[in-house]
Design an enzyme around this catalytic site. Structure first.
Site, PDB file in Angstrom:
ATOM      1  N   HIS A 101       0.882  -1.165   0.000  1.00 10.49           N
ATOM      2  CA  HIS A 101       0.000   0.000   0.000  1.00 10.49           C
ATOM      3  C   HIS A 101       0.927   1.225   0.000  1.00 10.49           C
ATOM      4  O   HIS A 101       1.962   1.206   0.675  1.00 10.49           O
ATOM      5  CB  HIS A 101      -0.815   0.109   1.289  1.00 10.49           C
ATOM      6  N   ASP A 104       2.154   2.177   3.474  1.00 13.86           N
ATOM      7  CA  ASP A 104       3.039   1.369   4.320  1.00 13.86           C
ATOM      8  C   ASP A 104       4.485   1.419   3.835  1.00 13.86           C
ATOM      9  O   ASP A 104       5.381   1.051   4.577  1.00 13.86           O
ATOM     10  CB  ASP A 104       2.549  -0.075   4.548  1.00 13.86           C
TER      11      ASP A 104
HETATM   12  C1  XUL Z   1      -7.741  -6.099   4.119  1.00 10.91           C
HETATM   13  C2  XUL Z   1      -6.964  -6.570   2.982  1.00 10.91           C
HETATM   14  C3  XUL Z   1      -6.108  -5.550   2.313  1.00 10.91           C
HETATM   15  C4  XUL Z   1      -6.037  -5.670   0.834  1.00 10.91           C
HETATM   16  C5  XUL Z   1      -5.269  -4.560   0.166  1.00 10.91           C
HETATM   17  O1  XUL Z   1      -8.494  -7.061   4.747  1.00 10.91           O
HETATM   18  O2  XUL Z   1      -6.995  -7.722   2.635  1.00 10.91           O
HETATM   19  O3  XUL Z   1      -4.838  -5.598   2.869  1.00 10.91           O
HETATM   20  O4  XUL Z   1      -5.456  -6.866   0.451  1.00 10.91           O
HETATM   21  O5  XUL Z   1      -5.715  -3.304   0.538  1.00 10.91           O
END
Ligand code: XUL
Ligand code: CO
Length: 437
Positions: A101, A104
């Site tokens: 992400h 992060d």
């Molecule tokens: C949340 C989840 C996220 C997605 C990406 O439950 O799975 O981490 O994979 O945003």
């Protein structure tokens, strides 16, 4: 560079008899299964958020993770150093991909401009490390759920300014994913849902979500990003009801808003559980619609009702998952992304290795078992035979659209009753699967 994990050498395949906890017993990257190497089939990916950013806190206690390389600050220098450590880890593990992400990998600044600058600094390091190691980006994504501005959602927020912020953030995340040669980009609607219908205009929110995704598709084309877009279903958490609740709901949404050509699904095992489905069900729903894109490979805990994001260790589960993935032709752009975290009690750095090795070995076994079941052929033959009445005669006529209610009534009036049903043989099939496990 070799600093943090200097006591751990590159994880090697040592075979099923090995008792070395830091070796693969089943994942042999170069081994060929059904014409492709395990590495090509499984396309393992390490997630940045759980593996390098999760402090291992829970509802009742603070984080326990010991991460000696992390100074705990929100500085860009710490983020850059962490990125280099991450690549050292992934390189030693031998996973070919990673995923992140935006938030992060780099800290959020005081303004969007400052945040973008922070991101650029870390992306520069990631680019260097990708080049040094050959590790690739499976997919990037934007965190549109942690910061308080997203309290009412992002694309589905009641506040148009929040939609605009999310758009700017995704625009940037797409640019960096493109720059890093990402094979895909994931949309997980962190808070795209509602907690109460008393304050919610559902239709309007769904239209905004569709608009947002169309704008993203337009921008993707504009910058020439060729990666695959995915939407990741999840029924709840953090909102009571997420709009993208399961594979079927996502497909319905994509179809309704003319997005089916541009997005596939990124299916997550623990999300399937929360939706009251098996992972195999979700894969089947996506696969039969031509939308099986990628997998977030984790698992839940039968005794806990929330998204525990544990590493997969059940060979029964991985065999079923791989059976369905092979059935639909295997991954193209997608892969097995370990959206999984070690338990709060597993706080030492070496636990990160144990967890990933276990998940990779479980999937390697799952792949081998699935391939053996397919080679054996009895399961597929059973399913084929089960539908044999559709292959000729009346069944074939119905399927090809050459029959009607009048003919079917005449046929059944003549027969009087159905006398041709046979057993589904569920127990027989369960035993058959167990022959291979
Ligand atoms: C949340 C989840 C996220 C997605 C990406 O439950 O799975 O981490 O994979 O945003
Ligand atoms: Co996920």
């Amino acid at each position: 560079m070799e600093t943090v994990f200097k006591n751990i050498s590159k994880i090697k395949y040592e075979g099923p008899k090995s008792r070395n906890p830091l070796a693969f017993k089943h994942y042999n990257p170069a081994e060929v299964v059904e014409g492709k190497t395990m590495r090509e089939h499984l396309r393992f990916s390490v997630v940045y958020w759980h593996t390098f950013r999760n402090a291992l806190s829970d509802q009742f206690g603070v984080g326990t993770a010991i991460r000696p390389w992390d100074d705990g600050s929100n500085s860009v220098a710490n983020a850059e150093n962490r990125a280099r450590v991450a690549f050292e880890f992934i390189e030693k593990l031998g996973a070919p991909f990673y995923a992140f992400h935006d938030r992060d990998i780099a800290p959020e600044g005081r303004t969007l401009r400052e945040t973008n600058k922070n991101l650029d600094a870390v992306v520069k390091v990631l680019k260097e490390e990708q080049k040094r190691t050959g590790i690739k980006l499976l997919w990037g994504t934007a965190n549109l759920f942690t910061q308080p501005r997203f309290v009412h959602g992002a694309a589905t927020s009641c506040n148009a300014d929040v939609f605009a912020f999310a758009a700017a953030q995704v625009k940037k995340a797409l640019e960096v994913t493109h720059e890093l040669g990402g094979a895909g980009y994931v949309f997980w609607g962190g808070r795209e849902g509602y907690s109460t219908l008393l304050n919610t205009n559902m239709k309007r929110e769904l239209e905004h979500l569709a608009k947002f995704l169309h704008l993203a598709v337009d921008y993707k084309k504009k910058i020439g990003f060729k990666g695959q877009f995915y939407i990741e279903p999840k029924p709840k958490e953090p909102t009571k009801h997420q709009y993208d609740s399961d594979a079927a709901a996502c497909l319905n949404f994509l179809r309704e808003y003319d997005l089916l050509d541009d997005l596939k699904l990124n299916l997550e095992t623990n999300h399937a559980t929360l939706a009251g489905h098996t992972m195999q069900h979700e894969l089947e729903v996506a696969g039969s619609a031509g939308a099986l894109g990628s997998v977030d490979a984790n698992t839940g805990d039968e005794l806990l009702g929330w998204d525990t994001d544990q590493f997969p260790t059940s060979v029964y589960l991985t065999a079923q998952v791989m059976l369905t993935i092979l059935k639909y032709g295997g991954f193209t752009t997608g892969g097995l992304n370990f959206d999984a975290k070690v338990r709060r009690e597993s706080f030492e750095p070496v636990d990160l290795f144990h967890a990933h090795i276990g998940g990779m070995d479980a999937f390697a076994r799952g792949l081998k078992i699935a391939a053996a079941i397919r080679k054996d052929g009895r399961l597929a033959e059973f399913v084929k035979q089960r539908y044999a009445s559709w292959d000729s005669g009346l069944g074939a006529k119905i399927e090809s659209g050459k029959s009607d209610f009048t003919e079917l009534e005449a046929y059944m009036l003549k027969q009087g009753e159905v006398t041709t049903n046979v057993s589904g043989r569920q127990e027989f099939l369960e035993n058959l699967i167990n022959e291979f496990i």
